[in-house]
Design an enzyme around this catalytic site. Structure first.
Site, PDB file in Angstrom:
ATOM      1  N   THR A   8       6.480  -3.402  -1.531  1.00  0.00           N
ATOM      2  CA  THR A   8       5.607  -1.763  -1.722  1.00  0.00           C
ATOM      3  C   THR A   8       6.479  -0.879  -1.139  1.00  0.00           C
ATOM      4  O   THR A   8       7.071  -1.033  -0.020  1.00  0.00           O
ATOM      5  CB  THR A   8       4.191  -2.234  -1.358  1.00  0.00           C
ATOM      6  OG1 THR A   8       3.537  -0.731  -1.566  1.00  0.00           O
ATOM      7  CG2 THR A   8       4.034  -2.160   0.259  1.00  0.00           C
ATOM      8  N   ARG A   9       6.359   0.474  -1.579  1.00  0.00           N
ATOM      9  CA  ARG A   9       6.884   1.619  -0.967  1.00  0.00           C
ATOM     10  C   ARG A   9       5.756   2.324  -0.549  1.00  0.00           C
ATOM     11  O   ARG A   9       6.003   3.514   0.109  1.00  0.00           O
ATOM     12  CB  ARG A   9       8.097   2.328  -2.154  1.00  0.00           C
ATOM     13  CG  ARG A   9       8.904   1.561  -2.329  1.00  0.00           C
ATOM     14  CD  ARG A   9      10.161   2.542  -3.161  1.00  0.00           C
ATOM     15  NE  ARG A   9      11.342   2.003  -2.993  1.00  0.00           N
ATOM     16  CZ  ARG A   9      11.829   1.093  -4.323  1.00  0.00           C
ATOM     17  NH1 ARG A   9      11.153   0.473  -5.043  1.00  0.00           N
ATOM     18  NH2 ARG A   9      12.651   0.354  -3.982  1.00  0.00           N
ATOM     19  N   ASN A  10       4.583   1.975  -0.640  1.00  0.00           N
ATOM     20  CA  ASN A  10       3.435   2.627  -0.053  1.00  0.00           C
ATOM     21  C   ASN A  10       3.216   2.385   1.437  1.00  0.00           C
ATOM     22  O   ASN A  10       3.027   1.279   1.770  1.00  0.00           O
ATOM     23  CB  ASN A  10       2.170   2.168  -0.768  1.00  0.00           C
ATOM     24  CG  ASN A  10       0.858   3.015  -0.573  1.00  0.00           C
ATOM     25  OD1 ASN A  10       0.678   3.118   0.604  1.00  0.00           O
ATOM     26  ND2 ASN A  10      -0.224   3.047  -1.398  1.00  0.00           N
ATOM     27  N   ALA A  11       3.469   3.771   1.992  1.00  0.00           N
ATOM     28  CA  ALA A  11       3.530   3.363   3.479  1.00  0.00           C
ATOM     29  C   ALA A  11       2.075   2.920   4.057  1.00  0.00           C
ATOM     30  O   ALA A  11       2.115   2.110   5.170  1.00  0.00           O
ATOM     31  CB  ALA A  11       4.176   4.664   4.341  1.00  0.00           C
ATOM     32  N   ASP A  74      -1.598  -6.769  -5.378  1.00  0.00           N
ATOM     33  CA  ASP A  74      -2.138  -5.957  -6.289  1.00  0.00           C
ATOM     34  C   ASP A  74      -3.734  -6.023  -6.251  1.00  0.00           C
ATOM     35  O   ASP A  74      -4.234  -6.920  -6.065  1.00  0.00           O
ATOM     36  CB  ASP A  74      -1.899  -6.240  -7.748  1.00  0.00           C
ATOM     37  CG  ASP A  74      -2.067  -5.220  -8.897  1.00  0.00           C
ATOM     38  OD1 ASP A  74      -1.788  -3.956  -8.652  1.00  0.00           O
ATOM     39  OD2 ASP A  74      -2.440  -5.230 -10.029  1.00  0.00           O
ATOM     40  N   PHE A 157      -7.327   4.921   2.160  1.00  0.00           N
ATOM     41  CA  PHE A 157      -6.688   5.516   1.125  1.00  0.00           C
ATOM     42  C   PHE A 157      -7.283   5.114  -0.137  1.00  0.00           C
ATOM     43  O   PHE A 157      -8.168   4.395  -0.134  1.00  0.00           O
ATOM     44  CB  PHE A 157      -5.141   5.327   1.227  1.00  0.00           C
ATOM     45  CG  PHE A 157      -4.761   3.934   1.223  1.00  0.00           C
ATOM     46  CD1 PHE A 157      -4.410   3.457  -0.028  1.00  0.00           C
ATOM     47  CD2 PHE A 157      -4.764   3.236   2.266  1.00  0.00           C
ATOM     48  CE1 PHE A 157      -4.096   1.878  -0.008  1.00  0.00           C
ATOM     49  CE2 PHE A 157      -4.491   1.987   2.334  1.00  0.00           C
ATOM     50  CZ  PHE A 157      -3.900   1.497   0.940  1.00  0.00           C
ATOM     51  N   GLY A 158      -6.749   5.649  -1.237  1.00  0.00           N
ATOM     52  CA  GLY A 158      -7.284   5.215  -2.763  1.00  0.00           C
ATOM     53  C   GLY A 158      -8.719   5.432  -2.795  1.00  0.00           C
ATOM     54  O   GLY A 158      -9.321   6.688  -2.494  1.00  0.00           O
ATOM     55  N   LYS A 179     -12.384  -2.410   8.795  1.00  0.00           N
ATOM     56  CA  LYS A 179     -11.946  -2.496   7.502  1.00  0.00           C
ATOM     57  C   LYS A 179     -11.197  -3.663   7.588  1.00  0.00           C
ATOM     58  O   LYS A 179     -11.431  -4.593   6.493  1.00  0.00           O
ATOM     59  CB  LYS A 179     -11.223  -1.264   7.139  1.00  0.00           C
ATOM     60  CG  LYS A 179     -10.594  -1.390   5.654  1.00  0.00           C
ATOM     61  CD  LYS A 179      -9.602  -0.322   5.234  1.00  0.00           C
ATOM     62  CE  LYS A 179      -9.410  -0.618   3.659  1.00  0.00           C
ATOM     63  NZ  LYS A 179      -8.373   0.593   3.370  1.00  0.00           N
TER      64      LYS A 179
END
Length: 208
Positions: A8-11, A74, A157-158, A179
């Site tokens: 993933t490139r999601n930090a 995912d 996030f999201g 979380k």
């Protein structure tokens, strides 16, 4: 030191997954990196129709490209009254990938007339370990709740600001530790951790 690649490139995800895998990282002396460490690797087209299919596509492609063990996930929000949608389309529900605000606003508008007792939903995650040998392991996790009527909280996030969990807070009102202890990703990655441990120890044994 063994390098483990998170596909993933999601930090946000790299940080969150690093926290979840922290004990394993320390035990095995892992260096955990995201795809930002491999800018030459193209993004994988997520053409699967399930979370497990998409995560497998990403993990296998990255393991093949790097020659290193790779982990991908995912995940998304499945709303009961929408038949499980947004599901695999969660990140691009409003049409543009990763536009969290637009995704939230569209989903809340779609559920505007849905009563509180019909707003059940869950975060769902499929986590996949892929090895250069071709071995693949899949684990899944769920974080049940209901969809709030407006966003609350600044963490996460999201869709975190609109999923209300059992204690009445949204996922975005939980601390990272709270979380991770109950999240879909936490459950899936903790289930995956023993497979990572076994695979890396086996590889180390073969290399001696």
């Amino acid at each position: 030191m063994t390098r483990l690649v998170l596909a993933t490139r999601n930090a946000h995800k790299v940080r969150e997954l690093g926290q979840i895998l922290d004990g394993l990282v320390e035990e095995l002396g892992l260096e955990v990196v995201g795809l930002d460490a491999y800018p030459e690797i193209p993004d994988v087209v997520e053409s699967g129709v399930t979370f497990a299919e998409n995560a497998t596509l990403k993990a296998v492609a990255v393991a093949k490209a790097t020659g290193l063990p790779a982990i991908a996930d995912d995940s998304g929000l499945a709303v009961d009254v929408l038949g499980g949608s947004p599901g695999v389309f969660s990140a691009r529900w409003a049409g543009r990938h990763g536009d969290d605000r637009a995704n939230l606003e569209l989903l809340l508008a779609q559920l505007g007339d849905v009563p509180d007792d019909e707003r059940a939903a869950a975060f769902v995650c499929a986590a996949v370990l892929a090895l250069p040998s071709g071995e693949v392991v899949v684990e899944e996790g769920r974080m049940p709740g209901r969809v709030a009527r407006e966003p609350r909280g600044t963490n996460g996030f999201g869709y975190d600001p609109i999923l209300v969990v059992e204690d009445g807070r949204t996922a975005a009102e939980l601390s990272p530790e709270e979380k991770n202890s109950i999240s879909h990703r936490g459950i899936a990655f903790r289930a995956l951790a023993p497979h990572v441990r076994l695979a890396l120890k086996r590889a180390a044994g073969l290399n001696r």
